[in-house]
Design a protein around this motif. Structure first.
Motif, PDB file in Angstrom:
ATOM      1  N   LYS A   1       2.773   0.923 -11.634  1.00  0.00           N
ATOM      2  CA  LYS A   1       2.985   2.367 -11.711  1.00  0.00           C
ATOM      3  C   LYS A   1       2.183   3.142 -10.663  1.00  0.00           C
ATOM      4  CE  LYS A   1       4.410   2.669 -16.538  1.00  0.00           C
ATOM      5  NZ  LYS A   1       4.184   3.321 -17.840  1.00  0.00           N
ATOM      6  N   LYS A   2       1.179   2.520 -10.065  1.00  0.00           N
ATOM      7  CA  LYS A   2       0.448   3.169  -8.985  1.00  0.00           C
ATOM      8  C   LYS A   2       1.292   3.278  -7.718  1.00  0.00           C
ATOM      9  CE  LYS A   2      -4.154   1.626 -10.479  1.00  0.00           C
ATOM     10  NZ  LYS A   2      -5.349   0.832 -10.085  1.00  0.00           N
ATOM     11  N   ALA A   3       2.336   2.469  -7.662  1.00  0.00           N
ATOM     12  CA  ALA A   3       3.149   2.407  -6.444  1.00  0.00           C
ATOM     13  C   ALA A   3       4.316   3.381  -6.469  1.00  0.00           C
ATOM     14  CB  ALA A   3       3.669   0.996  -6.223  1.00  0.00           C
ATOM     15  N   PHE A   4       4.490   4.107  -7.566  1.00  0.00           N
ATOM     16  CA  PHE A   4       5.592   5.075  -7.581  1.00  0.00           C
ATOM     17  C   PHE A   4       5.255   6.225  -8.512  1.00  0.00           C
ATOM     18  CE2 PHE A   4       6.592   2.359 -11.151  1.00  0.00           C
ATOM     19  CZ  PHE A   4       7.103   3.230 -12.114  1.00  0.00           C
ATOM     20  N   GLU A   5       5.991   7.310  -8.351  1.00  0.00           N
ATOM     21  CA  GLU A   5       5.857   8.501  -9.202  1.00  0.00           C
ATOM     22  C   GLU A   5       7.230   9.129  -9.341  1.00  0.00           C
ATOM     23  OE1 GLU A   5       3.692  12.919  -9.268  1.00  0.00           O
ATOM     24  OE2 GLU A   5       3.186  11.448  -7.695  1.00  0.00           O
ATOM     25  N   VAL A   6       7.551   9.525 -10.565  1.00  0.00           N
ATOM     26  CA  VAL A   6       8.826  10.176 -10.842  1.00  0.00           C
ATOM     27  C   VAL A   6       8.529  11.583 -11.347  1.00  0.00           C
ATOM     28  CG1 VAL A   6      10.974  10.096 -12.151  1.00  0.00           C
ATOM     29  CG2 VAL A   6       9.875   7.959 -11.439  1.00  0.00           C
ATOM     30  N   LYS A   7       9.188  12.559 -10.764  1.00  0.00           N
ATOM     31  CA  LYS A   7       8.955  13.935 -11.184  1.00  0.00           C
ATOM     32  C   LYS A   7      10.235  14.740 -11.015  1.00  0.00           C
ATOM     33  CE  LYS A   7       7.588  16.170  -6.892  1.00  0.00           C
ATOM     34  NZ  LYS A   7       6.579  17.030  -6.225  1.00  0.00           N
ATOM     35  N   THR A   8      10.189  15.960 -11.551  1.00  0.00           N
ATOM     36  CA  THR A   8      11.313  16.881 -11.428  1.00  0.00           C
ATOM     37  C   THR A   8      10.939  17.987 -10.448  1.00  0.00           C
ATOM     38  OG1 THR A   8      11.951  16.448 -13.710  1.00  0.00           O
ATOM     39  CG2 THR A   8      12.881  18.414 -12.660  1.00  0.00           C
ATOM     40  N   ALA A   9      11.813  18.244  -9.523  1.00  0.00           N
ATOM     41  CA  ALA A   9      11.565  19.285  -8.530  1.00  0.00           C
ATOM     42  C   ALA A   9      11.646  20.667  -9.171  1.00  0.00           C
ATOM     43  CB  ALA A   9      12.572  19.162  -7.400  1.00  0.00           C
ATOM     44  N   ASP A  10      11.233  21.675  -8.443  1.00  0.00           N
ATOM     45  CA  ASP A  10      11.346  23.063  -8.899  1.00  0.00           C
ATOM     46  C   ASP A  10      12.810  23.469  -8.771  1.00  0.00           C
ATOM     47  OD1 ASP A  10      11.159  25.702  -9.510  1.00  0.00           O
ATOM     48  OD2 ASP A  10       9.855  26.242  -7.826  1.00  0.00           O
ATOM     49  N   LEU A  11      13.566  23.261  -9.846  1.00  0.00           N
ATOM     50  CA  LEU A  11      15.025  23.425  -9.796  1.00  0.00           C
ATOM     51  C   LEU A  11      15.445  24.869  -9.559  1.00  0.00           C
ATOM     52  CD1 LEU A  11      15.978  21.035 -12.747  1.00  0.00           C
ATOM     53  CD2 LEU A  11      15.831  20.532 -10.293  1.00  0.00           C
ATOM     54  N   ARG A  12      14.642  25.796  -9.943  1.00  0.00           N
ATOM     55  CA  ARG A  12      15.015  27.205  -9.806  1.00  0.00           C
ATOM     56  C   ARG A  12      15.032  27.655  -8.350  1.00  0.00           C
ATOM     57  NH1 ARG A  12      10.472  29.693 -13.478  1.00  0.00           N
ATOM     58  NH2 ARG A  12       9.364  28.157 -12.189  1.00  0.00           N
TER      59      ARG A  12
ATOM     60  N   GLU B   1       0.809  -1.217   0.000  1.00  0.00           N
ATOM     61  CA  GLU B   1       0.000   0.000   0.000  1.00  0.00           C
ATOM     62  C   GLU B   1       0.843   1.268   0.000  1.00  0.00           C
ATOM     63  OE1 GLU B   1      -3.071   0.104   2.905  1.00  0.00           O
ATOM     64  OE2 GLU B   1      -3.535  -2.019   2.726  1.00  0.00           O
ATOM     65  N   LEU B   2       2.164   1.108   0.031  1.00  0.00           N
ATOM     66  CA  LEU B   2       3.038   2.278   0.012  1.00  0.00           C
ATOM     67  C   LEU B   2       3.157   2.846  -1.397  1.00  0.00           C
ATOM     68  CD1 LEU B   2       5.995   1.225   2.355  1.00  0.00           C
ATOM     69  CD2 LEU B   2       4.115   2.779   2.874  1.00  0.00           C
ATOM     70  N   LYS B   3       3.520   4.086  -1.459  1.00  0.00           N
ATOM     71  CA  LYS B   3       3.797   4.745  -2.730  1.00  0.00           C
ATOM     72  C   LYS B   3       5.066   5.565  -2.570  1.00  0.00           C
ATOM     73  CE  LYS B   3       1.893   7.849  -6.230  1.00  0.00           C
ATOM     74  NZ  LYS B   3       0.722   8.645  -6.663  1.00  0.00           N
ATOM     75  N   PHE B   4       6.025   5.348  -3.493  1.00  0.00           N
ATOM     76  CA  PHE B   4       7.298   6.066  -3.446  1.00  0.00           C
ATOM     77  C   PHE B   4       7.284   7.188  -4.475  1.00  0.00           C
ATOM     78  CE2 PHE B   4       8.510   2.322  -1.185  1.00  0.00           C
ATOM     79  CZ  PHE B   4       9.542   2.723  -0.352  1.00  0.00           C
ATOM     80  N   LEU B   5       7.776   8.326  -4.042  1.00  0.00           N
ATOM     81  CA  LEU B   5       7.897   9.496  -4.909  1.00  0.00           C
ATOM     82  C   LEU B   5       9.379   9.799  -5.100  1.00  0.00           C
ATOM     83  CD1 LEU B   5       6.742  11.992  -6.409  1.00  0.00           C
ATOM     84  CD2 LEU B   5       6.739  13.163  -4.201  1.00  0.00           C
TER      85      LEU B   5
END
Length: 723
Positions: A694-705, A585-589
């Motif tokens: 894919k429900k168990a994880f999410e990949v994104k880019t942080a606000d680099l600025r 039930e965990l989700k990794f970001l």
């Protein structure tokens, strides 16, 4: 034979007197019936009146004293009989050998103006006799009244102000003797009250020592009429119950506080209802043994108190509880008085058997109702100086769980408190109204077990709590506003082991002398802090699940310009995948962070180096990306190549000249491609190679600025939550 005039006169006198005394009762009856209103202001009726001159007795039948309205009876009596001893008058003694009243009915009426007999009472400022005008020495009043009896009487008391009626039926009174020189007097009184109540009073007065003894026996007396007289202490609508008691009272005729009481009392089928006629308290029976009550010395010694099948209904509202509402009159009154008297009290034992408590919380988004049943409590001897008062308890929690324990406390030192207790198989689903209110999710299943201990003195508190929660599960998110923002559900999920158990210890400590000390508040704050800490720093628990250092899965470092995964990074992702298999039930970001300025500098140098190779057929040595800038500053051929461009300047650095050559638009595009490749490499490895949903994880880019300086390193920062 000729009679003399004297004899004829005497004969006529006797004849006149005979007829006079023969008709006297009728004359008196007529005169009283006609003139009573002038004499006492009330109408009086006498049906029949007889004088017995031989016995010196008077018998009266059908006596009625009316109310002021001349319609309703104030006092009525079917039969009244009095037998006088006139010969005692020669010794200056008023003597009556018998007084008998049959079916005496008295109607007492209290209104806002007073009582219905107030007009019959002599005013305080009036004097029938001026005592100061009596000359000579006061003479001793001698009297003797024997065999006073009242049979089958009835007394009704109407209280208009409180809208209450009290009826005393079948009142029977027996007084053998009341005399001026009698050293002892006895009295018997019996009457019925309500449908089943019976009251018996036997009194014995010893005039030689100015003391009295009273035996009071009450059986099944209905207490409901007395509810109105509790309004100064409680706000209740009705009270039911049958009171029984056997008391022996011994007291002084000269000191009203010199009273000694012993005996027992009980009430059956007792119940109290609040102002809305909701049941507040009910008990099958309550029994009290009074060993010794001495009002004069303030000595109160109570034996056993036994409460059988007592149930309390407690309701909590946003403003207050029903307990506070019921006792508000008492709480608002100034009933506490300072006393210099020495007070002694003791209670031998208090026993609660088969009790119950229903608690209803109306402060949540939906009502919470919880039942404690089969409550058994034993409280040991209680007195003011007791060093430790023991209590043992056990109960059933909402029909399933159980709780038991033992504790000691002291009335001499309220901080002296020790307790050991446990809770077994408590069904957590019942507490869904609370979890919906605080975390917007119901509990669908889960059992709770607890063992704990408390040791408290005036300076320290030590509380050890061992908790175990099995098979805890939450339902879908509700529409309730989330009151607590702390990730409580995540913390509880992270605490689960491979057997679906949550076990942890929660030690609590504090200083009871602290003005801010509140035990419940401390425990709740400690628990909440523990859960928040667990949820905010979950990798300690997750590292144990993966068999690795927690810090190794908190972030996935990258090299500058690295656009694919290396072996170490793959190992880290494999460990995270193993955690997801155990905690589905965990989700990794995964949030990508980097120093975009530094990476753009290197991208510009890398692109210029590539163009340099293509333009000069030269070979650039194989170097790592983090060494690229050093090579560019040291290689003369490359530097000359850069300076050959019109945009370049000897005053600018290699990376600045490279950025001008490549152009900001092209450089931004290249940087975006690099970021995308990193995200894709991680996402593809998790989904395609490790087969993670894919429900168990999410990949994104942080606000680099807007990253802080410490965040400006190429990596994926890992966060965890619940799906």
């Amino acid at each position: 034979m000729k009679l003399s005039k004297k004899k004829i006169g005497i004969a006529l006198l006797f004849i006149v007197l005979f007829f006079f005394f023969l008709m006297l009762s009728s004359i008196v009856k007529y005169w009283v019936n006609k003139n009573s209103e002038e004499l006492i202001g009330r109408k009086v009726e006498i049906s029949d009146l007889h004088f017995n001159y031989a016995k010196f007795s008077v018998k009266l039948d059908g006596f009625r004293l009316y109310e002021l309205d001349k319609k309703n009876d104030f006092i009525s009596c079917k039969e009244f009989y009095i037998n006088l001893n006139p010969w005692k008058l020669f010794t200056r003694e008023y003597s009556v050998s018998e007084i008998y009243l049959n079916e005496l009915n008295v109607s007492l009426h209290k209104t806002a103006e007073g009582y219905n007999f107030s007009d019959l009472m002599v005013e305080e400022n009036s004097q029938a006799v001026d005592s100061t005008s009596i000359e000579g020495e006061k003479k001793l009043l001698k009297f003797a009244f024997q065999n006073i009896q009242l049979k089958n009487g009835n007394i009704s008391y109407y209280d208009d102000e409180n809208e209450n009626v009290i009826d005393l039926k079948d009142v029977n009174v027996h007084l053998p003797l009341i005399a001026w020189n009698n050293e002892r007097s006895e009295m018997g009184l019996k009457f019925a009250m309500g449908k089943s109540g019976e009251v018996s009073i036997d009194a014995d007065i010893d005039h030689s020592v100015d003391r009295y003894a009273v035996n009071l026996d009450v059986s099944s007396m209905d207490v409901s009429p007395f509810v109105v007289y509790l309004k100064d202490y409680m706000t209740i609508s009705k009270m039911n119950g049958l009171l029984s008691t056997k008391l022996h009272v011994n007291g002084s005729l000269t000191d009203f506080m010199d009273v000694f009481v012993k005996g027992d009392a009980s009430v059956k089928q007792f119940s109290i209802y609040d102002s809305q006629e909701n049941l507040f308290l009910a008990t099958k029976s309550a029994d009290v043994v009074l060993d010794s009550i001495d009002l004069g010395t303030s000595h109160y010694q109570i034996g056993r108190i036994n409460l059988d099948s007592t149930f309390l209904y407690a309701d909590l509202y946003a403003e207050s509880s029903n307990v506070e509402q019921i006792f508000q009159p008492y709480l608002d009154s100034d009933t506490i008085e300072d006393s210099t008297d020495t007070l002694f009290y003791s209670i031998d034992t208090i026993v609660f058997q088969k009790g119950g408590l229903r608690f209803t919380d109306h402060t949540l988004n939906r009502k919470f109702v919880y039942d404690l049943s089969h409550i058994n409590v034993n409280i040991g001897t209680i007195y003011a100086d007791a060093p430790a008062i023991p209590i043992n308890y056990e109960m059933i929690l909402n029909g399933a769980g159980r709780s038991s324990g033992e504790l000691t406390f002291s009335l001499k030192d309220l901080y002296q408190f020790n307790m050991k207790g446990k809770v077994e198989k408590l069904d957590l689903m019942s507490f869904s109204p609370y979890t919906e209110f605080y975390i917007a999710r119901p509990i669908t299943q889960g059992d709770f077990d607890y063992t704990g201990s408390i040791s408290m003195t005036s300076k320290s508190l030590t509380n050890q709590n061992d908790l175990k929660i099995s098979e805890l599960d939450f339902g879908a998110k509700t529409k309730d506003p989330n009151t607590i923002k702390a990730p409580v559900r995540l913390a509880l999920y992270l605490l689960k082991d491979q057997n679906d158990l949550i076990q942890f210890e929660l030690p609590v400590s504090g200083n009871p002398n602290d003005p801010e000390f509140r035990f419940g508040k401390i425990v709740w704050k400690t628990l909440l802090n523990f859960l928040v800490k667990t949820a905010s720093k979950p990798f300690g628990l997750l590292g144990n699940l993966a068999g690795t250092n927690p810090e190794s899965i908190e972030k996935i470092p990258f090299d500058l310009l690295q656009d694919s995964l290396d072996a170490n990074q793959m190992v880290t992702l494999e460990k995270i995948a193993s955690i997801l298999k155990k905690k589905s039930e965990l989700k990794f970001l995964f949030s990508q962070e980097t120093d975009f300025s530094e990476e753009k500098d290197l991208l510009a140098v890398q692109e210029c180096a590539h163009r340099f190779v293509l333009s000069s057929d030269s070979l650039v040595p194989s170097i790592k990306n983090d060494q690229l800038l050093k090579w560019a500053n040291e290689d003369l051929a490359f530097k000359n190549y850069i300076l050959s461009f019109d945009q370049s300047s000897v005053d600018e650095s290699i990376q600045d000249n490279c950025k001008v050559i490549i152009g900001d638009q092209n450089l931004t595009s290249m940087f975006d491609i690099l970021i995308t490749k990193r995200n894709s490499s991680l996402e593809n490895y998790l989904s395609d190679s490790l087969l993670i949903d894919k429900k168990a994880f999410e990949v994104k880019t942080a606000d680099l600025r807007n990253l802080s300086i410490e965040q400006r390193a190429p990596k994926f920062r890992v966060e965890v939550s619940l799906q």
